[in-house]
Write a protein that holds these residues in place. Sequence first.
Motif, mmCIF file in Angstrom:
data_model
loop_
_atom_site.group_PDB
_atom_site.id
_atom_site.type_symbol
_atom_site.label_atom_id
_atom_site.label_comp_id
_atom_site.label_asym_id
_atom_site.label_seq_id
_atom_site.Cartn_x
_atom_site.Cartn_y
_atom_site.Cartn_z
ATOM 1 N N LEU A 181 -5.253 -4.818 0.656
ATOM 2 C CA LEU A 181 -5.623 -4.096 -0.720
ATOM 3 C C LEU A 181 -7.439 -3.240 -0.729
ATOM 4 N N MET A 182 -7.926 -4.684 -0.362
ATOM 5 C CA MET A 182 -9.610 -4.140 -0.373
ATOM 6 C C MET A 182 -9.550 -2.456 1.009
ATOM 7 N N PHE A 183 -9.317 -2.532 1.620
ATOM 8 C CA PHE A 183 -8.967 -1.754 2.628
ATOM 9 C C PHE A 183 -8.909 -0.024 1.859
ATOM 10 N N ALA A 184 -7.358 -0.439 0.718
ATOM 11 C CA ALA A 184 -7.052 0.372 0.205
ATOM 12 C C ALA A 184 -7.748 1.034 -0.642
ATOM 13 N N TYR A 185 -8.402 0.497 -1.424
ATOM 14 C CA TYR A 185 -9.523 1.043 -2.628
ATOM 15 C C TYR A 185 -10.587 1.120 -1.671
ATOM 16 N N ALA A 186 -11.046 0.776 -0.976
ATOM 17 C CA ALA A 186 -12.543 1.499 -0.882
ATOM 18 C C ALA A 186 -11.876 2.929 0.490
ATOM 19 N N LEU A 187 -10.674 2.427 1.162
ATOM 20 C CA LEU A 187 -10.859 4.660 1.542
ATOM 21 C C LEU A 187 -10.477 5.532 0.206
ATOM 22 N N GLN A 188 -9.696 4.665 -0.730
ATOM 23 C CA GLN A 188 -9.458 5.787 -1.868
ATOM 24 C C GLN A 188 -11.198 6.424 -2.088
ATOM 25 N N ARG A 189 -12.253 5.099 -2.550
ATOM 26 C CA ARG A 189 -13.727 5.669 -2.586
ATOM 27 C C ARG A 189 -14.840 6.659 -1.345
ATOM 28 N N ARG A 190 -14.371 6.574 -0.571
ATOM 29 C CA ARG A 190 -14.583 7.287 0.970
ATOM 30 C C ARG A 190 -14.099 8.716 0.435
ATOM 31 N N LEU A 191 -12.296 8.949 0.384
ATOM 32 C CA LEU A 191 -11.767 9.852 0.611
ATOM 33 C C LEU A 191 -12.213 10.527 -1.021
ATOM 34 N N GLU A 192 -12.742 10.632 -1.837
ATOM 35 C CA GLU A 192 -12.649 10.486 -3.241
ATOM 36 C C GLU A 192 -13.726 12.324 -2.788
ATOM 37 N N ASP A 279 -13.973 -6.273 -5.758
ATOM 38 C CA ASP A 279 -14.945 -6.420 -5.140
ATOM 39 C C ASP A 279 -15.047 -5.453 -3.914
ATOM 40 N N ILE A 280 -16.566 -4.932 -4.518
ATOM 41 C CA ILE A 280 -17.263 -3.429 -4.303
ATOM 42 C C ILE A 280 -18.202 -3.882 -2.326
ATOM 43 N N ALA A 281 -18.577 -5.286 -2.850
ATOM 44 C CA ALA A 281 -19.613 -5.571 -1.667
ATOM 45 C C ALA A 281 -18.669 -5.824 -0.965
ATOM 46 N N ASP A 282 -18.140 -7.084 -1.450
ATOM 47 C CA ASP A 282 -17.152 -6.880 0.340
ATOM 48 C C ASP A 282 -15.882 -6.923 0.455
ATOM 49 N N GLN A 283 -15.715 -5.269 -0.443
ATOM 50 C CA GLN A 283 -14.627 -4.298 0.220
ATOM 51 C C GLN A 283 -15.339 -3.410 1.622
ATOM 52 N N ASP A 284 -16.717 -3.480 1.064
ATOM 53 C CA ASP A 284 -17.810 -2.646 1.730
ATOM 54 C C ASP A 284 -18.120 -3.522 3.407
ATOM 55 N N ARG A 285 -18.739 -5.256 3.226
ATOM 56 C CA ARG A 285 -18.794 -5.765 3.953
ATOM 57 C C ARG A 285 -17.692 -5.772 5.315
ATOM 58 N N LEU A 286 -16.341 -6.099 4.324
ATOM 59 C CA LEU A 286 -15.048 -5.501 4.989
ATOM 60 C C LEU A 286 -14.975 -4.861 6.551
ATOM 61 N N TRP A 287 -15.311 -3.793 5.871
ATOM 62 C CA TRP A 287 -15.879 -1.813 6.133
ATOM 63 C C TRP A 287 -16.225 -2.393 7.571
ATOM 64 N N ALA A 288 -17.312 -2.542 7.241
ATOM 65 C CA ALA A 288 -18.049 -2.775 8.253
ATOM 66 C C ALA A 288 -18.114 -3.253 9.656
ATOM 67 N N VAL A 289 -17.027 -4.844 9.249
ATOM 68 C CA VAL A 289 -16.732 -5.875 9.593
ATOM 69 C C VAL A 289 -16.225 -5.331 10.815
ATOM 70 N N SER A 290 -15.121 -4.175 10.083
ATOM 71 C CA SER A 290 -13.237 -3.608 10.698
ATOM 72 C C SER A 290 -13.878 -2.607 11.366
ATOM 73 N N GLU A 291 -15.122 -1.552 11.157
ATOM 74 C CA GLU A 291 -15.857 -0.701 12.180
ATOM 75 C C GLU A 291 -15.719 -1.404 13.620
ATOM 76 N N GLU A 292 -17.125 -2.244 13.378
ATOM 77 C CA GLU A 292 -17.587 -3.125 14.422
ATOM 78 C C GLU A 292 -16.196 -3.788 15.330
ATOM 79 N N LEU A 293 -15.448 -4.751 14.972
ATOM 80 C CA LEU A 293 -14.331 -4.902 15.788
ATOM 81 C C LEU A 293 -13.354 -3.817 16.461
#
Length: 300
Positions: A181-192, A279-293
């Motif tokens: 879910l956090m990925f879906a929401y964070a992706l939408q913010r980046r796609l807008e 939680d946008i801060a946690d979304q972005d933290r998860l995004w950064a960790v996911s890119e790294e992994l």
Amino acid sequence: MSEKWSESDIPDQTGRVVVVTGANTGLGFETARILAERGASVVMAVRDVVKGNRAAARIEGDTTVQDLDLSSLASVRAAADTLHANLPKIDLLINNAGVVYPPKQITQDGFELQFGTNHLGHFALTGLLLDLLLPVPGSRVVTLGSSSGHPSKIKIRFDDLQWDREYNRSAAYGQSKLANLMFAYALQRRLEPHGTTISVAAHPGVARTEAMRNATTATRMIFNTVAPLISQPPAMGVLPTLRAATDPGVVGGQYYGPDGMGQFRGHPHVVNSGAQSYDIADQDRLWAVSEELTKVKFPL
């Protein structure tokens, strides 16, 4: 369009190219079948190609089978390369596949199986395929969440993402679906800013599928006792995904689930997920960790 959205409300899908992960069984199969019958060209991305071919043979419509093991980043990259070679575009990517409640297992890349498959595999696949979606007006990424990712006690364990200290299979599943879910929401913010592709989420409520096959005996007994009271057949469980994927009125960042009590069953409508998923801060933290992994950078 009817007040109670149903399969009959799905518009003609002729000309659309659709990729569905986990399309050989359960809700993924129903998704692929219905979209193909509506005219879409459907790529069934599956871990077991033999089972995938058997499933495709049961579908009347344009289908192809693609080898994809989401628990292996090498397989994800290989599948993305093949799809780039074979597809001129993608109109719709449906991140459906998932593992539910297995005993502790580690992926080929060293990730806890549920987090590695349900979230990281789909994160990497989406990033590697996004360039085929971005030029396409009306294209969508639909990511499957779960009501298991809603309770406030479910958090992203940033200090122990892979459950090295302890393992609770249901909590680990909840974390993986919260991550979806956090990925879906964070992706939408980046796609807008791009204005063509949108990211949407959906969950099936409690659908009667084989998803609980890896659960403990006690969990299966409880589920089988309660399920007849709260669950719905796959034909209903698939509707939130199909609405998120095809309804012209869908807006990026929305989340679709059943309209009944507790979001267990019913017709699809817009629902809310748990507060922690927004939680946008946690979304972005998860995004950064996911890119790294995953070592996957999105072309945004």
